[in-house]
Scaffold this motif. Structure first.
Motif, PDB file in Angstrom:
ATOM      1  N   ASP A  40       0.846  -1.195   0.000  1.00 19.12           N
ATOM      2  CA  ASP A  40       0.000   0.000   0.000  1.00 19.12           C
ATOM      3  C   ASP A  40       0.886   1.251   0.000  1.00 19.12           C
ATOM      4  OD1 ASP A  40      -1.938   1.942   0.295  1.00 19.12           O
ATOM      5  OD2 ASP A  40      -3.159   0.715   1.644  1.00 19.12           O
ATOM      6  N   LEU A  41       1.268   1.661  -1.186  1.00 13.68           N
ATOM      7  CA  LEU A  41       2.157   2.813  -1.322  1.00 13.68           C
ATOM      8  C   LEU A  41       1.468   4.116  -0.939  1.00 13.68           C
ATOM      9  CD1 LEU A  41       3.869   1.823  -4.689  1.00 13.68           C
ATOM     10  CD2 LEU A  41       4.879   1.744  -2.405  1.00 13.68           C
ATOM     11  N   ALA A  42       0.158   4.175  -1.098  1.00 13.39           N
ATOM     12  CA  ALA A  42      -0.573   5.385  -0.759  1.00 13.39           C
ATOM     13  C   ALA A  42      -0.510   5.659   0.745  1.00 13.39           C
ATOM     14  CB  ALA A  42      -2.026   5.271  -1.215  1.00 13.39           C
ATOM     15  N   VAL A  43      -0.630   4.605   1.549  1.00 12.91           N
ATOM     16  CA  VAL A  43      -0.544   4.759   3.005  1.00 12.91           C
ATOM     17  C   VAL A  43       0.860   5.210   3.405  1.00 12.91           C
ATOM     18  CG1 VAL A  43      -0.597   3.527   5.216  1.00 12.91           C
ATOM     19  CG2 VAL A  43      -2.381   3.122   3.509  1.00 12.91           C
ATOM     20  N   LEU A  44       1.876   4.592   2.805  1.00 11.69           N
ATOM     21  CA  LEU A  44       3.255   4.978   3.115  1.00 11.69           C
ATOM     22  C   LEU A  44       3.512   6.435   2.747  1.00 11.69           C
ATOM     23  CD1 LEU A  44       5.135   1.762   1.922  1.00 11.69           C
ATOM     24  CD2 LEU A  44       4.799   2.515   4.283  1.00 11.69           C
TER      25      LEU A  44
ATOM     26  N   ILE B 151       6.768   8.037   4.547  1.00 13.74           N
ATOM     27  CA  ILE B 151       7.748   6.961   4.687  1.00 13.74           C
ATOM     28  C   ILE B 151       8.239   6.536   3.305  1.00 13.74           C
ATOM     29  CG2 ILE B 151       8.066   4.537   5.357  1.00 13.74           C
ATOM     30  CD1 ILE B 151       6.124   5.093   7.679  1.00 13.74           C
ATOM     31  N   GLN B 152       9.555   6.457   3.154  1.00 10.45           N
ATOM     32  CA  GLN B 152      10.168   6.041   1.892  1.00 10.45           C
ATOM     33  C   GLN B 152      10.262   4.520   1.833  1.00 10.45           C
ATOM     34  OE1 GLN B 152      11.618   7.707  -1.059  1.00 10.45           O
ATOM     35  NE2 GLN B 152      11.366   5.534  -1.578  1.00 10.45           N
ATOM     36  N   PRO B 153       9.558   3.868   0.896  1.00 10.47           N
ATOM     37  CA  PRO B 153       9.711   2.418   0.743  1.00 10.47           C
ATOM     38  C   PRO B 153      10.982   2.067  -0.027  1.00 10.47           C
ATOM     39  CG  PRO B 153       8.057   3.241  -0.784  1.00 10.47           C
ATOM     40  CD  PRO B 153       8.514   4.421   0.014  1.00 10.47           C
ATOM     41  N   ILE B 154      11.624   0.972   0.395  1.00 16.98           N
ATOM     42  CA  ILE B 154      12.808   0.438  -0.279  1.00 16.98           C
ATOM     43  C   ILE B 154      12.576  -1.047  -0.509  1.00 16.98           C
ATOM     44  CG2 ILE B 154      15.318   0.165  -0.231  1.00 16.98           C
ATOM     45  CD1 ILE B 154      15.423   2.297   1.940  1.00 16.98           C
ATOM     46  N   VAL B 155      12.886  -1.524  -1.714  1.00 18.50           N
ATOM     47  CA  VAL B 155      12.692  -2.934  -2.047  1.00 18.50           C
ATOM     48  C   VAL B 155      13.994  -3.495  -2.599  1.00 18.50           C
ATOM     49  CG1 VAL B 155      11.463  -4.542  -3.550  1.00 18.50           C
ATOM     50  CG2 VAL B 155      10.218  -2.664  -2.479  1.00 18.50           C
ATOM     51  N   GLY B 156      14.340  -4.694  -2.147  1.00 19.81           N
ATOM     52  CA  GLY B 156      15.569  -5.319  -2.648  1.00 19.81           C
ATOM     53  C   GLY B 156      15.645  -6.783  -2.236  1.00 19.81           C
ATOM     54  N   THR B 157      16.579  -7.534  -2.713  1.00 22.71           N
ATOM     55  CA  THR B 157      17.614  -7.016  -3.594  1.00 22.71           C
ATOM     56  C   THR B 157      17.227  -7.312  -5.048  1.00 22.71           C
ATOM     57  OG1 THR B 157      19.296  -7.402  -1.899  1.00 22.71           O
ATOM     58  CG2 THR B 157      20.065  -7.129  -4.155  1.00 22.71           C
ATOM     59  N   ILE B 158      17.251  -6.301  -5.897  1.00 22.08           N
ATOM     60  CA  ILE B 158      16.889  -6.425  -7.307  1.00 22.08           C
ATOM     61  C   ILE B 158      18.133  -6.838  -8.096  1.00 22.08           C
ATOM     62  CG2 ILE B 158      15.940  -5.223  -9.310  1.00 22.08           C
ATOM     63  CD1 ILE B 158      13.997  -5.471  -6.972  1.00 22.08           C
TER      64      ILE B 158
ATOM     65  N   LYS C  59      13.140  -3.711 -14.753  1.00 21.01           N
ATOM     66  CA  LYS C  59      12.119  -3.117 -15.609  1.00 21.01           C
ATOM     67  C   LYS C  59      10.770  -3.091 -14.901  1.00 21.01           C
ATOM     68  CE  LYS C  59      14.207  -3.952 -20.113  1.00 21.01           C
ATOM     69  NZ  LYS C  59      14.064  -4.581 -21.462  1.00 21.01           N
ATOM     70  N   PHE C  60      10.482  -4.119 -14.123  1.00 20.02           N
ATOM     71  CA  PHE C  60       9.241  -4.157 -13.352  1.00 20.02           C
ATOM     72  C   PHE C  60       9.192  -2.997 -12.362  1.00 20.02           C
ATOM     73  CE2 PHE C  60       7.039  -5.499  -9.461  1.00 20.02           C
ATOM     74  CZ  PHE C  60       5.771  -5.780  -9.954  1.00 20.02           C
ATOM     75  N   MET C  61      10.318  -2.751 -11.674  1.00 16.93           N
ATOM     76  CA  MET C  61      10.343  -1.704 -10.656  1.00 16.93           C
ATOM     77  C   MET C  61      10.301  -0.298 -11.251  1.00 16.93           C
ATOM     78  SD  MET C  61       9.966  -3.044  -7.797  1.00 16.93           S
ATOM     79  CE  MET C  61      10.112  -1.466  -6.938  1.00 16.93           C
ATOM     80  N   GLN C  62      10.523  -0.172 -12.548  1.00 17.77           N
ATOM     81  CA  GLN C  62      10.374   1.133 -13.188  1.00 17.77           C
ATOM     82  C   GLN C  62       8.918   1.609 -13.160  1.00 17.77           C
ATOM     83  OE1 GLN C  62      12.513   0.244 -16.986  1.00 17.77           O
ATOM     84  NE2 GLN C  62      13.795   2.005 -16.467  1.00 17.77           N
ATOM     85  N   ASN C  63       7.995   0.670 -12.904  1.00 18.16           N
ATOM     86  CA  ASN C  63       6.584   1.030 -12.758  1.00 18.16           C
ATOM     87  C   ASN C  63       6.297   1.685 -11.414  1.00 18.16           C
ATOM     88  OD1 ASN C  63       5.738  -0.151 -15.290  1.00 18.16           O
ATOM     89  ND2 ASN C  63       5.978  -2.158 -14.333  1.00 18.16           N
ATOM     90  N   TYR C  64       7.296   1.658 -10.505  1.00 20.28           N
ATOM     91  CA  TYR C  64       7.125   2.196  -9.163  1.00 20.28           C
ATOM     92  C   TYR C  64       8.244   3.207  -8.866  1.00 20.28           C
ATOM     93  CZ  TYR C  64       4.124  -1.912  -8.794  1.00 20.28           C
ATOM     94  OH  TYR C  64       3.147  -2.863  -9.010  1.00 20.28           O
ATOM     95  N   PRO C  65       8.212   4.345  -9.541  1.00 16.49           N
ATOM     96  CA  PRO C  65       9.317   5.313  -9.383  1.00 16.49           C
ATOM     97  C   PRO C  65       9.427   5.885  -7.973  1.00 16.49           C
ATOM     98  CG  PRO C  65       7.488   6.281 -10.609  1.00 16.49           C
ATOM     99  CD  PRO C  65       7.193   4.827 -10.481  1.00 16.49           C
ATOM    100  N   GLU C  66       8.368   5.785  -7.182  1.00 14.07           N
ATOM    101  CA  GLU C  66       8.412   6.294  -5.807  1.00 14.07           C
ATOM    102  C   GLU C  66       9.120   5.355  -4.848  1.00 14.07           C
ATOM    103  OE1 GLU C  66       5.928   4.804  -7.450  1.00 14.07           O
ATOM    104  OE2 GLU C  66       4.068   4.840  -6.257  1.00 14.07           O
ATOM    105  N   VAL C  67       9.490   4.154  -5.333  1.00 19.43           N
ATOM    106  CA  VAL C  67      10.144   3.151  -4.495  1.00 19.43           C
ATOM    107  C   VAL C  67      11.634   3.108  -4.807  1.00 19.43           C
ATOM    108  CG1 VAL C  67      10.232   0.703  -3.860  1.00 19.43           C
ATOM    109  CG2 VAL C  67       8.034   1.776  -4.412  1.00 19.43           C
ATOM    110  N   LEU C  68      12.460   3.218  -3.776  1.00 17.17           N
ATOM    111  CA  LEU C  68      13.898   3.014  -3.944  1.00 17.17           C
ATOM    112  C   LEU C  68      14.164   1.518  -4.055  1.00 17.17           C
ATOM    113  CD1 LEU C  68      15.816   5.316  -1.406  1.00 17.17           C
ATOM    114  CD2 LEU C  68      16.096   5.270  -3.889  1.00 17.17           C
ATOM    115  N   VAL C  69      15.068   1.141  -4.935  1.00 21.21           N
ATOM    116  CA  VAL C  69      15.430  -0.268  -5.039  1.00 21.21           C
ATOM    117  C   VAL C  69      16.865  -0.468  -4.564  1.00 21.21           C
ATOM    118  CG1 VAL C  69      13.849  -0.628  -6.951  1.00 21.21           C
ATOM    119  CG2 VAL C  69      16.263  -0.207  -7.420  1.00 21.21           C
ATOM    120  N   SER C  70      17.114  -1.629  -4.026  1.00 18.91           N
ATOM    121  CA  SER C  70      18.453  -2.020  -3.585  1.00 18.91           C
ATOM    122  C   SER C  70      18.980  -3.065  -4.547  1.00 18.91           C
ATOM    123  CB  SER C  70      18.376  -2.581  -2.161  1.00 18.91           C
ATOM    124  OG  SER C  70      19.590  -3.174  -1.794  1.00 18.91           O
TER     125      SER C  70
END
Length: 245
Positions: A187-191, A196-203, A210-221
């Protein structure tokens, strides 16, 4: 132009993980963030190492808290590097790259939180770092120590209880293990409302990037720094012949 991503343990595909050369490589590639793990030596020195043992990456064997830092210096990483202290890494990264410090608190390190906090305060590095952990007791301890320090909850999978913890901790970051389905349910809207900055990894793979490019508000590791640069920031590459992918 900064590459908005987290260089996991520096650039471990080209240099030994969690070493000065690895973090320097992440800085040289102009990544916005890096991440490391911290443990405590027998003489209470915070050092940077992924596991609580030194077996996998050094010439020695044993648990970090069994050695003084002077004793750890006897062991090498890839023949010519040593286990760095947190102070050494902060001196390198301060003002150049935002650093995520993962507190590896499993109950063996009495006073680890205080030692890390005191070190960051002494180096005037509070604006350059944030601290994450799976151990919410460690994070609560740090919040008691400081209202200003930036904290983040680390988890394998998102859970509704996490949002309660994030609010109680006054957290700034939420880092979770990458999973296609979990990402779609997050739920990115709640964050965003909680600031709060969401971070997802490890990519690692091109598909994941390419999938994570759909979520520019999320930092990737990622540990695949140059691959990530090539896929997501191709305009920053000057010489494609030198790209290490």
């Amino acid at each position: 132009m900064k590459i908005q991503a987290v260089a996991e343990r520096g650039y471990p595909l080209q240099f030994p993980e969690n070493t000065m050369s690895s973090f320097q490589a992440a800085i040289d590639l102009n990544f916005s963030h890096t991440k490391m793990e911290v443990h405590l030596t027998k003489d209470d020195i915070p050092v940077v190492m992924r596991e609580m043992t030194i077996d996998r990456v050094t010439s020695g064997r044993g648990e970090i808290n069994q050695f003084t830092y002077a004793e750890l210096l006897k062991f090498t990483i890839n023949h010519d590097e040593r286990i760095p202290t947190l102070a050494e890494v902060i001196h390198l990264t301060k003002g150049k790259i935002i650093t995520a410090i993962e507190i590896k608190q499993s109950g063996f390190y009495y006073g680890l939180e205080e030692k890390v906090y005191d070190l960051l305060r002494q180096h005037q590095a509070m604006e350059d770092v944030f601290i994450i952990s799976e151990n919410h007791h460690s994070l609560a301890r740090l919040r008691i120590l400081s209202k200003q320090i930036k904290l983040g909850l680390l988890t394998d999978k998102p859970d509704t209880h996490d949002f309660f913890l994030l609010k109680e901790l006054d957290a700034s970051y939420y880092m979770l293990t990458f999973d296609f389905q979990a990402m779609q349910k997050l739920d990115l809207a709640v964050l965003k409302r909680m600031n709060i900055q969401p971070i997802v990894g490890t990519i690692q793979t091109i598909e994941e990037m390419k999938f994570m490019q759909n979520y520019p508000e999320v930092l990737v590791s990622t540990t695949e720094l140059e691959k990530f640069q090539a896929i997501c920031y191709p305009e920053t590459i000057v010489d494609w012949k030198k790209v290490g992918i």
